[in-house]
Design a protein around this motif. Structure first.
Motif, PDB file in Angstrom:
ATOM      1  N   MET A  30       0.800  -1.309  -0.204  1.00 45.77           N
ATOM      2  CA  MET A  30       0.102   0.130   0.039  1.00 45.77           C
ATOM      3  C   MET A  30       0.844   1.183   0.029  1.00 45.77           C
ATOM      4  O   MET A  30       0.455   2.295  -0.494  1.00 45.77           O
ATOM      5  CB  MET A  30      -0.894   0.028   1.242  1.00 45.77           C
ATOM      6  CG  MET A  30      -1.995  -1.131   1.345  1.00 45.77           C
ATOM      7  SD  MET A  30      -3.300  -0.772   0.006  1.00 45.77           S
ATOM      8  CE  MET A  30      -4.347   0.614   0.818  1.00 45.77           C
TER       9      MET A  30
ATOM     10  N   ARG B 138       2.048   1.737  -3.574  1.00 49.03           N
ATOM     11  CA  ARG B 138       1.049   2.200  -4.426  1.00 49.03           C
ATOM     12  C   ARG B 138       0.760   3.886  -3.996  1.00 49.03           C
ATOM     13  O   ARG B 138       0.503   4.611  -4.834  1.00 49.03           O
ATOM     14  CB  ARG B 138      -0.246   1.540  -4.088  1.00 49.03           C
ATOM     15  CG  ARG B 138      -1.306   2.068  -5.118  1.00 49.03           C
ATOM     16  CD  ARG B 138      -2.590   1.214  -5.004  1.00 49.03           C
ATOM     17  NE  ARG B 138      -3.344   1.317  -3.623  1.00 49.03           N
ATOM     18  CZ  ARG B 138      -4.368   0.598  -3.455  1.00 49.03           C
ATOM     19  NH1 ARG B 138      -4.986  -0.071  -4.451  1.00 49.03           N
ATOM     20  NH2 ARG B 138      -5.302   0.846  -2.055  1.00 49.03           N
ATOM     21  N   SER B 139       1.032   4.221  -2.661  1.00 48.84           N
ATOM     22  CA  SER B 139       0.502   5.573  -2.188  1.00 48.84           C
ATOM     23  C   SER B 139       1.655   6.572  -3.053  1.00 48.84           C
ATOM     24  O   SER B 139       1.332   7.377  -3.234  1.00 48.84           O
ATOM     25  CB  SER B 139       0.451   5.551  -0.798  1.00 48.84           C
ATOM     26  OG  SER B 139       0.456   6.989  -0.488  1.00 48.84           O
TER      27      SER B 139
ATOM     28  N   GLN C 119       0.996   7.122  -6.730  1.00 52.47           N
ATOM     29  CA  GLN C 119       0.092   7.810  -6.783  1.00 52.47           C
ATOM     30  C   GLN C 119       0.342   9.280  -6.399  1.00 52.47           C
ATOM     31  O   GLN C 119       0.032  10.464  -7.246  1.00 52.47           O
ATOM     32  CB  GLN C 119      -1.332   7.756  -5.849  1.00 52.47           C
ATOM     33  CG  GLN C 119      -2.055   6.191  -6.351  1.00 52.47           C
ATOM     34  CD  GLN C 119      -3.020   5.662  -5.451  1.00 52.47           C
ATOM     35  OE1 GLN C 119      -3.152   6.115  -4.489  1.00 52.47           O
ATOM     36  NE2 GLN C 119      -3.890   4.996  -5.862  1.00 52.47           N
TER      37      GLN C 119
ATOM     38  N   MET D 189      -1.849   6.514 -14.042  1.00 51.87           N
ATOM     39  CA  MET D 189      -1.984   6.164 -12.827  1.00 51.87           C
ATOM     40  C   MET D 189      -2.686   5.096 -12.627  1.00 51.87           C
ATOM     41  O   MET D 189      -2.390   4.219 -11.620  1.00 51.87           O
ATOM     42  CB  MET D 189      -2.692   7.404 -11.952  1.00 51.87           C
ATOM     43  CG  MET D 189      -3.211   7.217 -10.621  1.00 51.87           C
ATOM     44  SD  MET D 189      -3.662   8.688  -9.751  1.00 51.87           S
ATOM     45  CE  MET D 189      -2.308   9.747  -9.737  1.00 51.87           C
ATOM     46  N   GLU D 190      -3.980   4.820 -13.365  1.00 54.08           N
ATOM     47  CA  GLU D 190      -4.631   3.600 -13.248  1.00 54.08           C
ATOM     48  C   GLU D 190      -3.828   2.474 -13.561  1.00 54.08           C
ATOM     49  O   GLU D 190      -4.094   1.447 -12.970  1.00 54.08           O
ATOM     50  CB  GLU D 190      -5.861   3.784 -14.320  1.00 54.08           C
ATOM     51  CG  GLU D 190      -6.934   4.854 -13.966  1.00 54.08           C
ATOM     52  CD  GLU D 190      -8.021   4.874 -14.931  1.00 54.08           C
ATOM     53  OE1 GLU D 190      -7.777   4.422 -16.192  1.00 54.08           O
ATOM     54  OE2 GLU D 190      -8.756   5.717 -14.972  1.00 54.08           O
TER      55      GLU D 190
ATOM     56  N   THR E 119      -1.659   1.979 -10.578  1.00 54.68           N
ATOM     57  CA  THR E 119      -2.459   1.457  -9.405  1.00 54.68           C
ATOM     58  C   THR E 119      -2.792   0.006  -9.615  1.00 54.68           C
ATOM     59  O   THR E 119      -2.760  -0.872  -8.522  1.00 54.68           O
ATOM     60  CB  THR E 119      -3.690   2.414  -9.233  1.00 54.68           C
ATOM     61  OG1 THR E 119      -3.291   3.745  -9.122  1.00 54.68           O
ATOM     62  CG2 THR E 119      -4.643   1.886  -8.240  1.00 54.68           C
ATOM     63  N   GLN E 120      -3.295  -0.370 -10.631  1.00 55.06           N
ATOM     64  CA  GLN E 120      -3.540  -1.846 -10.967  1.00 55.06           C
ATOM     65  C   GLN E 120      -2.127  -2.738 -10.808  1.00 55.06           C
ATOM     66  O   GLN E 120      -2.673  -3.812 -10.029  1.00 55.06           O
ATOM     67  CB  GLN E 120      -4.005  -2.155 -12.306  1.00 55.06           C
ATOM     68  CG  GLN E 120      -5.611  -1.487 -12.631  1.00 55.06           C
ATOM     69  CD  GLN E 120      -5.997  -1.641 -14.042  1.00 55.06           C
ATOM     70  OE1 GLN E 120      -5.049  -1.993 -14.920  1.00 55.06           O
ATOM     71  NE2 GLN E 120      -7.219  -1.183 -14.252  1.00 55.06           N
TER      72      GLN E 120
ATOM     73  N   THR F 103       0.481  -1.955  -8.769  1.00 55.53           N
ATOM     74  CA  THR F 103       0.764  -2.022  -7.340  1.00 55.53           C
ATOM     75  C   THR F 103      -0.354  -2.889  -6.418  1.00 55.53           C
ATOM     76  O   THR F 103      -0.152  -3.541  -5.654  1.00 55.53           O
ATOM     77  CB  THR F 103       0.971  -0.761  -6.851  1.00 55.53           C
ATOM     78  OG1 THR F 103      -0.274   0.081  -7.094  1.00 55.53           O
ATOM     79  CG2 THR F 103       2.192   0.057  -7.339  1.00 55.53           C
ATOM     80  N   THR F 104      -1.453  -2.917  -6.915  1.00 51.26           N
ATOM     81  CA  THR F 104      -2.521  -3.819  -6.393  1.00 51.26           C
ATOM     82  C   THR F 104      -2.328  -5.011  -6.443  1.00 51.26           C
ATOM     83  O   THR F 104      -2.467  -6.011  -5.620  1.00 51.26           O
ATOM     84  CB  THR F 104      -3.953  -3.189  -6.897  1.00 51.26           C
ATOM     85  OG1 THR F 104      -4.252  -1.961  -6.534  1.00 51.26           O
ATOM     86  CG2 THR F 104      -4.975  -4.221  -5.939  1.00 51.26           C
TER      87      THR F 104
ATOM     88  N   THR G 122       0.582  -5.915  -4.014  1.00 45.35           N
ATOM     89  CA  THR G 122       0.039  -5.981  -2.898  1.00 45.35           C
ATOM     90  C   THR G 122      -0.732  -7.274  -2.285  1.00 45.35           C
ATOM     91  O   THR G 122      -0.394  -7.972  -1.396  1.00 45.35           O
ATOM     92  CB  THR G 122      -0.855  -4.885  -2.444  1.00 45.35           C
ATOM     93  OG1 THR G 122      -0.264  -3.614  -2.677  1.00 45.35           O
ATOM     94  CG2 THR G 122      -1.553  -4.773  -1.230  1.00 45.35           C
TER      95      THR G 122
END
Length: 405
Positions: free
Chosen positions: A43, A46-47, A50, A269-270, A273-274, A276-277, A280
């Motif tokens: 997380m 990802r933060s 972003q 960013m999308e 984010t995908q 890094t998700t 995670t």
């Protein structure tokens, strides 16, 4: 009352074998702690990603020159000199659903004040740059359209530059030299601190774009154009409109390669984010395997406990204990192991997360979701892996149990 008695008996049995109970909990403790720590790292990554993209501005499109290719080796991205200030003005006037457009150029120069000097990034921008980057002027003012038109030698500086050149003094109204050219400081920006990539956002000198082009760099082109779209819903449409407009202005027809690139930071960013998700989830899943191992440990120890307490079970059944009573007693023991192990694991996981952040030099993010999920899983593991030993104990024949030595 029966539940309370079963709970007290389970707790007493666990306390009587403290070391064995602790070792049984160890798998659950490690599993819960690892899940929380690993998910917090994911997380945090990802933060950081972003924040890094968001620091460039919200709903941003960045237009940059293409790579040069004139018969020899292909140049680096942005090496062409095809974007003009007029392109930015055309985008602002002809493309719908746009808030701000700011062309820019940049370079690194030595900044001098008296006997103090500092090397910093010098950026030539337009007044709209302040809104795009969400900059706040702490003292003085930002660059104006009048400064642009007159090609004034004025500068707005960040707090890092101000501290190194002026110390604790207010720099507004003072003169500095940028690459041996005199500039008057008209504004001091509020501190923004480091970006998520470790760059000092306050180590910057901002001057009018026209001044940078004509008096500093001696160029007529711009190095990039930042475009802020009104709403994320319009991002794809605005990007397509900009590409069509610039192809028309640059007389690019047919299959001829564009001499520019338009980057969509929202799409970037999308995608990030995908990615890094997924990282995670992978980290959390790998750590979650130790919870399964911990559950197997619980089942193993509970099997041993049933064997050791066979006579006790026989006596209880002879005195009227039902199948459900015996099941409840042993299930409560396994669930208590899961609950206590989960609580200790949460504490250790949070401590690990803070330790990783402190020693690793990057931020971690502890959220409620992994704590709740890992704790629920630890309790569920205790219940699930306690069923088989509990059934074994409850199905013992009281006569055979009493004869067991």
């Amino acid at each position: 009352m029966l539940f309370k008695e079963c709970f007290l008996m389970a707790f007493t049995a666990l306390y009587a074998n403290k070391l064995r109970s602790l070792l049984t909990m160890l798998g659950i403790i490690i599993g819960v702690g690892a899940v929380i720590a690993m998910v917090s790292v994911g997380m945090g990554v990802r933060s950081n990603v972003q924040e890094s993209i968001a620091s460039l501005g919200s709903n941003m499109l960045i237009v940059s020159p293409g790579s040069s290719n004139r018969g020899g080796p292909r140049g680096a991205a942005g090496s062409m000199q095809t974007l003009k200030y007029e392109d930015a003005r055309a985008i602002q006037s002809k493309i719908r659903n746009i808030d701000f457009v700011s062309p820019s150029v940049s370079g690194s120069y030595q900044i001098v004040n008296g006997n103090q000097n500092w090397n910093s990034s010098v950026q030539g921008v337009t007044p709209e740059y302040m809104d795009i980057k969400s900059l706040v002027v702490e003292s003085g003012s930002f660059i104006s359209t009048d400064n642009m038109n007159k090609r004034d030698r004025v500068a707005v500086i960040g707090t890092t530059v101000a501290e190194n050149l002026f110390g604790s003094e207010n720099p507004v109204g003072r003169n500095i030299r940028v690459n041996n050219q005199p500039f008057r400081v008209i504004g001091l920006l509020e501190s923004k601190g480091q970006s998520s990539m470790g760059q000092d956002q306050d180590d910057v000198v901002i001057i009018p774009l026209t001044t940078a082009q004509e008096r500093m760099l001696g160029i007529t082109y711009v190095q990039s154009i930042s475009v802020q779209v009104k709403d994320a819903l319009y991002m794809d449409q605005v990007q397509e409109d900009i590409e069509v407009l610039l192809r028309q202005r640059h007389r690019i027809v047919g299959d001829k390669e564009d001499d520019f690139h338009v980057r969509n930071l929202t799409s970037l960013m999308e995608t990030m984010t995908q990615t890094t998700t997924m990282i995670t989830l992978l980290l959390g899943s790998v750590a979650g395997i130790s919870l399964i191992v911990g559950g197997i440990g619980i089942m193993n120890i509970m099997m041993v406990s049933v064997t050791e307490r066979t006579r006790e079970i026989g006596i209880r059944k002879a005195l009227g204990a039902t199948f459900g009573n015996i099941m409840m007693q042993f299930l409560i023991e396994s669930v208590v192991i899961g609950v206590i192990g989960g609580i200790i694991g949460i504490f250790i996981g949070c401590c690990l997360s803070y330790a990783i952040a402190g020693l690793g030099g990057f931020s971690t993010v502890i959220t409620l979701a992994p704590i709740v999920v890992s704790f629920s899983f630890s309790v569920g593991i205790g219940l699930l892996f306690g069923i088989l030993p509990a059934r074994k104990a409850a199905k013992l024949d009281p006569i055979e149990a009493l004869r067991y030595e």
